[in-house]
Design a protein around this motif. Sequence first.
Motif, short mmCIF file in Angstrom:
data_model
loop_
_atom_site.label_atom_id
_atom_site.label_comp_id
_atom_site.label_asym_id
_atom_site.label_seq_id
_atom_site.Cartn_x
_atom_site.Cartn_y
_atom_site.Cartn_z
N PRO A 72 19.67 5.69 6.33
CA PRO A 72 20.18 5.96 4.98
C PRO A 72 21.70 5.98 4.89
O PRO A 72 22.24 6.06 3.79
CB PRO A 72 19.60 7.35 4.68
N GLU A 73 22.39 5.92 6.05
CA GLU A 73 23.86 6.03 6.04
C GLU A 73 24.54 5.00 5.15
O GLU A 73 25.48 5.36 4.42
CB GLU A 73 24.41 5.96 7.46
N PRO A 74 24.17 3.70 5.20
CA PRO A 74 24.86 2.74 4.33
C PRO A 74 24.76 3.09 2.85
O PRO A 74 25.74 2.95 2.11
CB PRO A 74 24.14 1.42 4.65
N PHE A 75 23.61 3.56 2.42
CA PHE A 75 23.46 3.93 1.01
C PHE A 75 24.43 5.05 0.64
O PHE A 75 25.11 4.99 -0.38
CB PHE A 75 22.03 4.35 0.71
N HIS A 140 12.43 11.58 0.33
CA HIS A 140 11.67 10.34 0.19
C HIS A 140 10.31 10.43 0.89
O HIS A 140 9.42 9.62 0.61
CB HIS A 140 12.47 9.16 0.75
N LYS A 141 10.16 11.42 1.79
CA LYS A 141 8.90 11.56 2.52
C LYS A 141 7.93 12.51 1.81
O LYS A 141 6.83 12.12 1.44
CB LYS A 141 9.17 12.06 3.95
N CYS A 142 8.34 13.76 1.64
CA CYS A 142 7.43 14.76 1.08
C CYS A 142 7.58 14.95 -0.42
O CYS A 142 6.81 15.68 -1.04
CB CYS A 142 7.60 16.10 1.80
N LYS A 143 8.61 14.33 -1.01
CA LYS A 143 8.83 14.32 -2.47
C LYS A 143 9.26 15.67 -3.04
O LYS A 143 9.28 15.84 -4.26
CB LYS A 143 7.58 13.82 -3.23
N VAL A 144 9.63 16.62 -2.19
CA VAL A 144 10.10 17.91 -2.68
C VAL A 144 11.50 17.75 -3.28
O VAL A 144 12.38 17.14 -2.63
CB VAL A 144 10.12 18.96 -1.54
N PRO A 145 11.74 18.26 -4.49
CA PRO A 145 13.07 18.15 -5.10
C PRO A 145 14.15 18.80 -4.24
O PRO A 145 13.89 19.73 -3.47
CB PRO A 145 12.91 18.88 -6.43
N TYR A 146 15.37 18.30 -4.40
CA TYR A 146 16.51 18.76 -3.62
C TYR A 146 17.56 19.31 -4.58
O TYR A 146 17.80 18.74 -5.65
CB TYR A 146 17.07 17.59 -2.82
N PRO A 147 18.23 20.43 -4.22
CA PRO A 147 19.18 21.07 -5.15
C PRO A 147 20.35 20.16 -5.53
O PRO A 147 20.91 19.44 -4.69
CB PRO A 147 19.66 22.29 -4.36
N ASP A 148 20.75 20.24 -6.81
CA ASP A 148 21.85 19.43 -7.31
C ASP A 148 23.17 19.72 -6.59
O ASP A 148 23.94 18.80 -6.29
CB ASP A 148 22.05 19.67 -8.81
N ASP A 149 23.45 21.02 -6.33
CA ASP A 149 24.74 21.35 -5.72
C ASP A 149 24.86 20.81 -4.31
O ASP A 149 25.94 20.35 -3.90
CB ASP A 149 24.97 22.87 -5.74
N VAL A 160 24.58 12.16 4.72
CA VAL A 160 23.19 12.00 4.28
C VAL A 160 22.56 13.39 4.12
O VAL A 160 22.57 14.17 5.07
CB VAL A 160 22.37 11.18 5.30
N PRO A 161 22.03 13.71 2.95
CA PRO A 161 21.32 14.99 2.79
C PRO A 161 19.88 14.85 3.29
O PRO A 161 19.21 13.86 3.00
CB PRO A 161 21.36 15.21 1.28
N TYR A 162 19.44 15.84 4.05
CA TYR A 162 18.08 15.81 4.58
C TYR A 162 17.25 16.93 3.98
O TYR A 162 17.76 17.98 3.56
CB TYR A 162 18.09 15.93 6.11
N CYS A 163 15.96 16.71 3.94
CA CYS A 163 15.00 17.63 3.34
C CYS A 163 15.12 19.03 3.95
O CYS A 163 15.32 19.18 5.16
CB CYS A 163 13.58 17.09 3.54
N LEU A 164 15.00 20.04 3.09
CA LEU A 164 15.10 21.43 3.53
C LEU A 164 13.76 22.01 3.96
O LEU A 164 13.71 23.12 4.50
CB LEU A 164 15.68 22.29 2.39
N GLY A 169 12.34 16.74 7.61
CA GLY A 169 13.45 15.95 8.12
C GLY A 169 13.68 14.62 7.44
O GLY A 169 14.48 13.81 7.91
N GLY A 170 13.01 14.38 6.32
CA GLY A 170 13.20 13.12 5.61
C GLY A 170 14.53 13.07 4.87
O GLY A 170 15.06 14.10 4.45
N ALA A 171 15.09 11.88 4.73
CA ALA A 171 16.33 11.72 3.98
C ALA A 171 16.05 11.91 2.48
O ALA A 171 15.03 11.47 1.97
CB ALA A 171 16.93 10.36 4.23
N VAL A 172 16.96 12.58 1.82
CA VAL A 172 16.85 12.78 0.37
C VAL A 172 17.30 11.51 -0.34
O VAL A 172 18.29 10.88 0.05
CB VAL A 172 17.71 13.98 -0.07
N LYS A 173 16.58 11.14 -1.38
CA LYS A 173 16.88 9.92 -2.13
C LYS A 173 16.96 10.26 -3.62
O LYS A 173 16.12 11.00 -4.13
CB LYS A 173 15.78 8.88 -1.90
#
Length: 339
Positions: A72-75, A140-149, A160-164, A169-173
């Motif tokens: 996900p780094e290039p994105f 992108h893996k478990c589809k759990v929302p990620y905080p805006d801040d 790259v932000p990763y799932c909490l 450990g999935g990358a956030v998209k």
Amino acid sequence: MTSASTNLTDIANRIQTGEVTRIVALTGAGISTAAGVPDFRTPTSGLYDQLAPLKLPYPEAIFHINYFSHTPEPFYAIARARHPRNLRPTISHAFLALLARKNLLSFLFTQNIDSLELDAGVPAEKVLQTHGSWKAQRCHKCKVPYPDDLMQRAIRVGEVPYCLEAGCGGAVKPDVVFFGESLPERYEVEERRLTRKKVDLMLVMGTSLKVAPCSRLPGLIEEGVPRILINREKVGDFGTRKGDICLLGTCDEKVRRLADELGWGDELEGIWAEAVGRKEETNRRGGWDSEEEPGLEESIQKLAEKMTEAGRISQGHRRMLEQHLGEKFAHVLPRKSFG
């Protein structure tokens, strides 16, 4: 055969007299280039050519879900430079808002993810963001929302932000549609509706018409209904129908010409100024203008250097490999202590 200018004057007269009241629009990256967003395919200046230092397997890989899932780094290297919170609406976005304000815009299909049409004042219920938007994000893996801040911080620093969620450990998209993903279900609904609804004019702006399924929308318009293309070059089957008008050049330049034909020039400039002012105020309140933004070229070059130093194995890819090897050895080795 009448000239393009005569045809344009005729269209303007039909709008002014109320003969044209239902306009459907389709927009692409070309209406946002004046906001600082490079389009994708223009030689040397388009985004895909600018990505060359990263030596991607193919340029579109940066927006493919399979590639993003492990690299996900290039994105995120280009995320801040392309993030819509850094962008202001263009004259082209303001023109769409003007059509909506005059109750002439029946519906807008946009292939852009920047939401600048909404920032300009187009009502949300009249817009389908066919490729999603940056308004929210999730793993992108478990589809759990990620905080805006936390997302804002990641974009600021280029990380790259990763799932909490524990063990994910999935990358956030962001909620944008990558290659390899399905379009929103609403797309098929609105496409079918387009074939049934009464359309007086089709307006296509700033798109190569190379990405399905939006590329087929102009062809769904009934023969005899005028279609206006505002673009750098002819695309699709424009120019093959008697009522087609092709205004070739930059979108903002040709939109101003159309507005002048309609007698809306001053009104358009006013709406644009209001929209830019609102966006700048929103950015100030959100803290997006507090630091100087890195350029796209600078961001790409920095990542290219990092990927070279790391042997072109991204942190995300490394995590995936380590997890895979861990699962493999956990299955093969006896589960006992070696202490």
